[in-house]
Design a protein around this motif. Structure first.
Motif, mmCIF file in Angstrom:
data_model
loop_
_atom_site.group_PDB
_atom_site.id
_atom_site.type_symbol
_atom_site.label_atom_id
_atom_site.label_comp_id
_atom_site.label_asym_id
_atom_site.label_seq_id
_atom_site.Cartn_x
_atom_site.Cartn_y
_atom_site.Cartn_z
ATOM 1 N N ILE A 1 4.707 -4.972 -5.692
ATOM 2 C CA ILE A 1 4.819 -6.377 -5.076
ATOM 3 C C ILE A 1 6.467 -6.613 -4.890
ATOM 4 O O ILE A 1 6.741 -7.584 -3.728
ATOM 5 C CB ILE A 1 4.445 -7.312 -6.231
ATOM 6 N N ARG A 2 7.345 -6.108 -5.759
ATOM 7 C CA ARG A 2 8.783 -6.381 -5.212
ATOM 8 C C ARG A 2 9.147 -5.850 -3.830
ATOM 9 O O ARG A 2 9.813 -6.581 -3.120
ATOM 10 C CB ARG A 2 9.604 -5.683 -6.443
ATOM 11 N N ILE A 3 8.747 -4.719 -3.608
ATOM 12 C CA ILE A 3 8.944 -3.997 -2.530
ATOM 13 C C ILE A 3 8.227 -4.864 -1.265
ATOM 14 O O ILE A 3 9.044 -5.176 -0.171
ATOM 15 C CB ILE A 3 8.478 -2.648 -2.305
ATOM 16 N N ALA A 4 7.160 -5.114 -1.397
ATOM 17 C CA ALA A 4 6.414 -5.997 -0.388
ATOM 18 C C ALA A 4 7.150 -7.403 -0.054
ATOM 19 O O ALA A 4 7.066 -7.796 1.099
ATOM 20 C CB ALA A 4 4.971 -6.121 -0.871
ATOM 21 N N THR A 5 7.614 -8.031 -0.988
ATOM 22 C CA THR A 5 8.055 -9.154 -0.907
ATOM 23 C C THR A 5 9.400 -9.006 -0.107
ATOM 24 O O THR A 5 9.662 -9.797 0.624
ATOM 25 C CB THR A 5 8.270 -9.791 -2.264
ATOM 26 N N ARG B 1 0.985 -1.253 0.035
ATOM 27 C CA ARG B 1 0.077 0.010 0.091
ATOM 28 C C ARG B 1 0.942 1.412 0.041
ATOM 29 O O ARG B 1 0.580 2.279 -0.884
ATOM 30 C CB ARG B 1 -0.932 0.014 1.193
ATOM 31 N N VAL B 2 1.855 1.262 0.776
ATOM 32 C CA VAL B 2 3.002 2.406 0.736
ATOM 33 C C VAL B 2 3.474 2.696 -0.431
ATOM 34 O O VAL B 2 3.509 3.849 -1.081
ATOM 35 C CB VAL B 2 3.909 2.016 1.842
ATOM 36 N N ALA B 3 3.873 1.565 -1.152
ATOM 37 C CA ALA B 3 4.626 1.645 -2.370
ATOM 38 C C ALA B 3 3.480 2.342 -3.235
ATOM 39 O O ALA B 3 3.877 3.193 -4.293
ATOM 40 C CB ALA B 3 4.989 0.193 -2.918
ATOM 41 N N GLU B 4 2.289 1.538 -3.302
ATOM 42 C CA GLU B 4 1.346 1.978 -4.429
ATOM 43 C C GLU B 4 1.220 3.707 -4.148
ATOM 44 O O GLU B 4 0.991 4.247 -5.266
ATOM 45 C CB GLU B 4 0.078 1.454 -4.154
ATOM 46 N N PHE C 1 4.740 3.695 -7.336
ATOM 47 C CA PHE C 1 5.426 2.889 -7.663
ATOM 48 C C PHE C 1 4.372 2.034 -8.586
ATOM 49 O O PHE C 1 3.083 1.808 -8.011
ATOM 50 C CB PHE C 1 6.128 1.912 -6.699
ATOM 51 N N THR C 2 4.859 1.187 -9.757
ATOM 52 C CA THR C 2 4.077 0.622 -10.349
ATOM 53 C C THR C 2 3.452 -0.750 -9.678
ATOM 54 O O THR C 2 4.172 -0.941 -8.681
ATOM 55 C CB THR C 2 4.734 0.062 -11.487
#
Ligand code: ADP
Length: 473
Positions: free
Chosen positions: A55-59, A42-45, A49-50
């Motif tokens: 997904i990459r960041i969350a992973t 959510r933070v990345a979105e 971020f795309t």
């Protein structure tokens, strides 16, 4: 349970103008990891971020959190924006409590489960480092160019985050499933692209190989036609030489009145014949020389050459070419340039040609032949400089081509075939040297012949003092 806390710049980050806290999460139990994963995405979105990057960041965050929890139990995860250089999303993972649990040391661990986790996280983020002072692991990812980091925009992100529903685990598992499917689809597409690229590369390779074969074939054809040209030139020149010298001798006999007197008109015509025949003989001789060099039939006879003596001979041969007193022909030896070991006949032929050209294209001033030793290369250098008409820059590469002449009013002054310079260059190469030229139109030219002091095929020994003596003539 997880406790989520979103703080403003006036919270934990007070006094640290380039660091802006977005959210902090305390992770107490295993299932909270799912929540952190969702929050990371959510933070990345919100930071634009795309979907793939989110997904990459969350992973990456999930993976490091999993490792951290094994060693620290209760863990704190903080999301910050650092705007000191290029703005970066920073995710800090540290032990929640007063004591230190050595989290920062995990980054350098070689234990396989830990090492593999850090390697994956480093691939997914821009950086994944240990903050030893705070005993934290810090993940970093540069923000997209479109992300705004002014206080109002960050406050809006914080507000959004505080209202974000944590949701249930089932929903998150479903979400992860979807992400997995998307990633698999993306992987398959990449694989297909790679296969297509490999095929393209193979085709290009085949094309290049075919082109090489074609070039080889063309080069072979060129070599053959070059050989045929040399053979043709050599044969025809030989065939032409005999009749030409007969014509010249016959013309001379007529001019000597051996077969009776000539009328003035007849004398003029026979003079023409003789003159034309002489010009033609010179052309044939040059062609024959070129053909011989090209077919590799020319032998180099090296011997010791005394430069003073060579200059003496050249002066005698070339003085008749100085048509008026307006042009002085000067020979000069510099420094240690006294002796060299080379083929005297060929050296003399090159210098004669260069001096004859210089005299032909100089109406007043001087033509100077200088011998010196070039300091940089240690080669013998003969400069033939003149104060003549000079050669324009664009013509300089052409004059060494066969039959090339630069159109100018002085061209008519003497014989000229356009073969002299190509012949000189080939002879110089044969002697292990080269010819350079610099010229200024209207001011004059300098043709420089550089030769090794001892030619490659030379067996004669130069006197030991030759390199030190210096005389001037
Ligand atoms: P040729 O002198 O028989 O015409 P060369 O191959 O010796 O043939 O020279 C080619 C051309 O280069 C000449 O026709 C002339 O235009 C130019 N050239 C050579 N030497 C000089 C010089 N010293 N000054 C000006 N032009 C020169």
């Amino acid at each position: 349970m997880v406790s989520k806390n979103t703080m403003g710049d006036d919270g934990a980050m007070q006094g640290n103008a380039g660091r802006h806290m977005l959210a902090t999460v305390i992770v107490r139990q295993a299932r909270d990891q799912v929540t952190v994963r969702r929050l990371s995405r959510r933070v990345a979105e919100l930071l634009r971020f795309t979907a793939q990057e989110s997904i990459r960041i969350a992973t990456a965050v999930s993976e490091i959190l999993r490792i951290a929890r094994m060693h620290a139990g209760r863990t704190r995860v903080s999301f910050l924006i650092v705007t000191e250089a290029a703005p970066v999303l920073e995710v800090r993972i540290e032990h929640e409590g007063e004591d230190k649990r050595g989290l920062s040391r995990l980054a350098a661990s070689t234990e396989s489960g830990i090492d593999a986790g850090f390697t994956s996280a480093r691939r997914l983020m821009d950086s994944c480092r240990a903050d030893e002072h705070a005993d934290a692991i810090v993940l970093g990812r540069q923000l997209p160019a479109a992300t705004r980091t002014d206080p109002a925009s960050l406050a809006a992100v914080r507000a959004e985050l505080s209202q974000t529903e944590i949701g249930d685990d089932i929903a998150e598992v479903e979400q992860q499933n979807r992400e997995l499917l998307e990633t698999l689809a993306e992987l398959r597409q990449r694989q297909e692209e790679l296969t297509a690229l490999t095929r393209e590369l193979e085709d290009t390779n085949r094309g290049v190989v075919a082109l090489y074969a074609e070039i080889e074939e063309k080069a072979e054809k060129l070599r053959r036609s070059d050989e045929m040209k040399s053979r043709f030139l050599s044969n025809t020149s030989h065939e032409l030489r005999t009749p030409l010298s007969s014509i010249r001798v016959l013309a001379q006999l007529l001019l000597d009145r051996i077969d009776g007197d000539l009328t003035p008109e007849q004398e003029k015509q026979v003079e023409y014949i003789k003159h034309a025949t002489t010009g033609l003989s010179e052309l044939v001789n040059d062609l024959l020389d070129l053909a011989k060099i090209e077919s590799g039939k020319v032998e180099v006879y090296c011997d010791q050459i005394d430069i003073a003596a060579l200059f003496g001979t050249l002066r005698g041969m070339l003085r008749p070419l100085t048509s008026s007193d307006a042009v002085a022909l000067i020979f000069e030896q510099k420094d240690a340039a006294t002796t060299l070991c080379s083929d005297e006949g060929k050296l003399s032929q090159i210098l004669r040609n260069l001096v004859a050209n210089a005299l032909k294209f100089t109406e007043s001033g001087e033509v100077r032949v200088t011998a010196s030793i070039e300091a940089l290369s240690g080669m013998m250098r003969f400069d033939v400089s003149d104060t003549g008409i000079g050669i324009a820059n664009e013509h300089l590469p052409l004059i060494f081509e066969e039959f090339e002449q630069v159109a100018n009013p002085l061209q008519q002054r003497g014989k000229g075939t356009g073969l002299g310079l190509p012949l000189c260059r080939k002879l110089a190469t044969l002697l292990g040297g080269r010819i350079d030229v610099v010229s200024t139109p209207g001011k004059g030219s300098v043709f420089s012949l550089l030769l090794p002091i001892v030619g490659e095929t030379c067996t004669a020994q130069l006197p030991a003092t030759a390199a030190q003596d210096g005389t001037k003539t």
